[in-house]
Scaffold this motif. Structure first.
Motif, mmCIF file in Angstrom:
data_model
loop_
_atom_site.group_PDB
_atom_site.id
_atom_site.type_symbol
_atom_site.label_atom_id
_atom_site.label_comp_id
_atom_site.label_asym_id
_atom_site.label_seq_id
_atom_site.Cartn_x
_atom_site.Cartn_y
_atom_site.Cartn_z
ATOM 1 N N TYR A 170 3.415 -3.637 15.139
ATOM 2 C CA TYR A 170 2.228 -3.746 14.295
ATOM 3 C C TYR A 170 2.359 -4.856 13.258
ATOM 4 N N ILE A 175 -8.252 4.877 9.943
ATOM 5 C CA ILE A 175 -7.253 4.037 10.597
ATOM 6 C C ILE A 175 -6.009 4.858 10.941
ATOM 7 N N PHE A 179 -0.780 -7.182 13.171
ATOM 8 C CA PHE A 179 -1.666 -7.290 12.013
ATOM 9 C C PHE A 179 -1.098 -8.295 11.020
ATOM 10 N N ARG A 232 -6.711 6.865 13.968
ATOM 11 C CA ARG A 232 -6.708 6.059 15.187
ATOM 12 C C ARG A 232 -5.273 5.789 15.671
ATOM 13 N N HIS A 241 -7.985 -9.582 16.428
ATOM 14 C CA HIS A 241 -7.131 -8.406 16.633
ATOM 15 C C HIS A 241 -6.035 -8.309 15.582
ATOM 16 N N SER A 260 -16.375 -4.959 16.552
ATOM 17 C CA SER A 260 -15.479 -3.915 17.034
ATOM 18 C C SER A 260 -14.105 -4.475 17.387
ATOM 19 N N ARG A 320 -18.280 -4.742 8.979
ATOM 20 C CA ARG A 320 -18.225 -5.139 10.385
ATOM 21 C C ARG A 320 -19.462 -5.973 10.744
ATOM 22 N N LEU A 339 -6.580 -6.159 9.819
ATOM 23 C CA LEU A 339 -6.691 -4.742 9.471
ATOM 24 C C LEU A 339 -7.341 -4.676 8.094
ATOM 25 N N GLU A 372 -16.083 4.632 17.581
ATOM 26 C CA GLU A 372 -15.660 3.400 16.935
ATOM 27 C C GLU A 372 -14.674 2.657 17.831
ATOM 28 N N ALA A 373 -13.781 3.413 18.425
ATOM 29 C CA ALA A 373 -12.756 2.804 19.273
ATOM 30 C C ALA A 373 -12.860 3.415 20.658
ATOM 31 N N TRP A 393 -10.047 -4.216 13.317
ATOM 32 C CA TRP A 393 -9.815 -2.865 12.808
ATOM 33 C C TRP A 393 -10.322 -2.816 11.374
#
Ligand code: ATP
Ligand code: MG
Length: 727
Positions: A210, A93, A214, A96, A55, A83, A71, A58, A532-533, A86
């Motif tokens: 964030y 992105i 990330f 999202r 997680h 998945s 991916r 990025l 995707e998300a 990110w």
């Protein structure tokens, strides 16, 4: 912990980059040297060896296709679902993030994405409303003004007019455009990036979240980032002191090649490579020099070409691979001959057991694809156009999407206007003017204005009011019905309920049929669609997909087919066999760009990108005559062909003749050509004298002939105008 699957497939230089200590890293290396591989393995490395959470990753790629591949690769290396990470394009992105934080970003919840064509249409509308002349204020130029300012992070209020009335007007238009977008709840591509940047910049709490999350931001094709993308990355990864607390920011890992910077026209700044080193003085720099993709000949040819550019950062590239075949060069009579040649070669390869998907046709301009498509269709060669044909940009698809968008967001004025009277329901231009005036006066969307107008008063005629009432009822009904069913059923309901299918079925021409097929295809697209998300409603995700990925998911991906795309789209990809077509002065280098040195060098880099896509075979083709956008031109071979060391090139001879009168359109039988004009006939031309007909193409008004004149050489002529006399 077994790290060998991550490290074994790497050479020493690559392994050093992948295992570099945490901190800023720049990998600067030429084409095919494994930059993308390094970036992918770095992701696996930090998860596996540094204990990073999936997680916390990025990763930014250049296309959605590349994101998908990355991916899948990480999944394979680590056995975790891709998945969880990110991975996506900057636009994907940003989108999202904005969906998740629409409120903080100052957007409406159901905001929709304007693609470039929608954007232009909206600008036209604004010009009309401001009563400005479109020949003086060219919509495309206004769009460029708006987008390039957004790419640099500038809002209208930041711009100074410097007492220049033209600039003042442009700034005013930018402001009016912004206001309209805000009111309609739509954002364009450049806005996605700028908004996502402002979202973090203006919400420190969110940014802190964030930064904490990330820990690793990785960017592929870094040479093509623009100012706002770079600034966005800088927010996430501020320069850290060596002893910075965890969570203070993320570690940037970027890979790029200055020789492959090809998006200057969209604001990309190759200088970001140098900027990176300045902004992160402690950055570790890695270079990779071994190319694993191409034969020695292809690599040498590409290096020879790019050597003509000045101001390069300079890189060595070598390969252990074989010398391989020479570069094949084919000079075609015209664009059809070029397509025939390519078709012929493809069939030969396939007959020898080659796969079609290993073959790519690359061209400078999208419009070049059509002739190849025709040739492939008649030769029954399956093909797939990436990025160009744009399924989602076809008119009927946009009609259907407009319905869906309106269902998702009633305030989407562009969609409202597109379908309020499609199929015709008796709302004339006058009623629409009344609606627009009401919306403008009250500062509301068209939808709200329509609600007011049918609610009372007699500004609209009775018939128009009823029609409008019917339309609004229809949208509400479709929205209600769709809420409980699967996405593809919802799309199906909308196609049928809206009357679009019926509308196009009534169109008896072949086009109507194709359009219905396309609409059916939209249902299949919705069925095959996996968001995707999972944090988005399926319809919203699908609409975003349609806007962001137009073209990318269009046809039967599983089928073994020839890959067609523009040179720009081919960046980062590789194919065993590459045909680069249309290598003519004016087309490539493109006329628009070859006037100034920077433009020309960018074209040369594009050519370098194209050549370095090839693994085993590289064909270069050009045509002596070309009809593009309905205009004939007689191009010389591109200077790029001459810039390749000539000993590496082998000319393909003899030429493949266009021996039959080519049929215009797929199933139409050939009509007889003009009397007396047939293959082999002797003719006289008023200016060029006597000659023999070598080739006949097209029918009726389109018919063209190639004549070998005794004194003037070979020329292509339009039969209609040439006034040839049979001898
Ligand atoms: P581009 O500049 O075109 O984006 P790149 O530098 O990203 O190229 P990759 O696409 O990562 O290069 O690698 C090019 C090809 O070489 C790929 O097929 C990749 O799998 C292969 N390759 C890379 N490194 C190695 C290696 N160490 N051993 C074998 N094959 C490799
Ligand atoms: Mg790459």
């Amino acid at each position: 912990m077994d790290l060998s699957p991550i490290l074994n497939p790497l050479n020493d230089a690559q392994r050093e980059a992948v295992t570099a200590p945490l901190g800023p890293v720049l990998v600067l290396a030429g084409a095919g040297s494994g930059k993308t591989r390094v970036l992918t393995h770095r992701i696996a490395w930090v998860i596996q060896a540094e204990g990073a959470s999936p997680h916390g990753i990025l990763a930014v790629t250049f296309t959605n296709k590349a994101a998908g591949e990355m991916r899948a690769r990480v999944e394979q290396l680590l056995g975790i679902p891709g998945s969880a990470l990110w991975i996506g394009t900057f636009h994907g992105i940003a989108h999202r993030l904005l969906r998740m934080h629409w409120r903080e970003a100052g957007l409406v919840q159901g905001f929709q994405i304007l693609d470039s064509e929608d954007q232009q249409r909206l600008i036209k509308k604004i010009l009309r409303a401001a009563e400005l002349d479109e020949t003086r204020w060219v919509p495309r130029d206004v769009k460029w003004f708006i987008n390039s300012n957004k790419d640099e992070g500038r809002r209208p209020q930041h711009l100074k007019d410097g007492n220049d009335p033209t600039r003042r007007q442009l700034i005013r238009l930018y402001a009016a455009y912004e206001e309209t977008c805000a009111r309609s709840g739509v954002v364009d591509f450049a806005e996605l990036l700028l908004r996502a940047f402002e979202l973090w910049r203006d919400n420190p709490g969110l940014l802190a979240h964030y930064r904490q999350r990330f820990r690793h931001v990785l960017v592929d094709e870094f040479q093509d980032t623009n100012a706002i993308q770079y600034a966005w990355m800088r927010l996430l990864a501020p320069t850290l002191a060596a002893d910075a607390a965890p969570g203070a920011g993320s570690h940037p890992f970027v890979v790029g090649d200055d020789d492959q910077s090809i998006y200057r026209f969209r604001g990309a700044r190759v200088a970001n490579l140098q900027q990176f080193v300045r902004d992160y003085p402690q950055a570790k720099l890695f270079r990779l020099e071994q190319n694993y993709r191409s034969t020695g000949t292809i690599l040498e040819a590409a290096n020879g070409l790019i050597g003509h550019n000045a101001g390069r950062l300079g890189k060595k590239l070598w390969t252990q691979g074989a010398r391989g075949e020479p570069i094949h060069l084919y000079t075609a009579f015209n664009e059809r001959d070029e397509a025939e040649f390519v078709t012929h070669r493809i069939r030969e390869r396939v007959a020898q057991g080659g796969l079609r998907r290993e073959i790519a046709i690359l061209y400078r301009s999208n419009a070049q694809s059509r002739v190849f498509e025709e040739a492939f269709l008649s030769a029954r060669v399956p093909y797939r156009v990436y990025g160009g044909l744009r399924f989602f940009e076809r008119a009927e698809i946009k009609d259907a999407l407009a319905y869906l968008r309106l269902i998702a967001n009633r305030n989407d004025d562009a969609s409202f206007e597109r379908v309020v009277n499609l199929p015709t329901r008796g709302l004339g231009a006058k009623s629409l003017d009344v609606l627009r005036a009401q919306a403008k006066g009250a500062g509301t969307s068209l939808w709200d204005a329509a609600g007011v107008l049918i609610g009372g008063g007699d500004a609209l005629g009775g018939r128009a009011a009823t029609a409008l009432h019917g339309f609004m009822g229809l949208i509400e009904r479709l929205a209600g019905d769709g809420a409980t069913v699967a996405l593809h059923e919802q799309v199906d309901q909308v196609l049928k309920g809206s009357g679009l299918i019926e509308h196009y079925k009534r169109d008896k021409a072949e086009r109507g049929e194709a359009r219905v097929e396309n609409l059916d295809e939209l249902v299949s697209a919705a069925r095959g669609f996996t968001p995707e998300a999972s944090d988005l409603a399926p319809l919203a995700a699908f609409l975003a997909h349609a806007a962001l990925e137009s073209g990318e998911g269009q046809a039967d991906e599983w089928e073994d087919c020839v890959q067609m795309m523009t040179l720009h789209t081919a960046k980062g990809l590789e194919f065993p066999v590459v045909f680069m077509c249309g290598l003519e002065e004016g087309l490539f280098p493109h006329q628009r760009s070859s006037a100034d040195l920077d433009g020309l060098e960018e074209e040369r880099r594009l050519c370098y990108v194209g050549m370095t896509r090839a693994m085993r075979s590289l064909y270069l083709t050009h045509a002596e005559q070309r009809r593009l956008h309905g205009v004939d031109s007689y191009g010389q071979a591109s200077r790029f062909v001459r810039e390749i060391p000539q000993e590496l090139i082998e000319e393909v001879r003899p030429r493949v003749q266009v021996s039959r009168p080519a049929v215009v359109g797929r199933f139409r039988p050939a009509e007889p050509a003009v009397a007396g004009v047939r293959l082999g006939a002797r003719v006289r031309h008023g200016k060029f004298g006597d000659g023999v007909i070598l080739n006949v193409e097209g029918n009726g008004a389109q018919a063209r002939v190639q004549v070998s004149f005794e004194r003037q050489g070979t020329k292509w002529l339009m039969v209609q105008y040439a006034n040839l006399k049979p001898l």
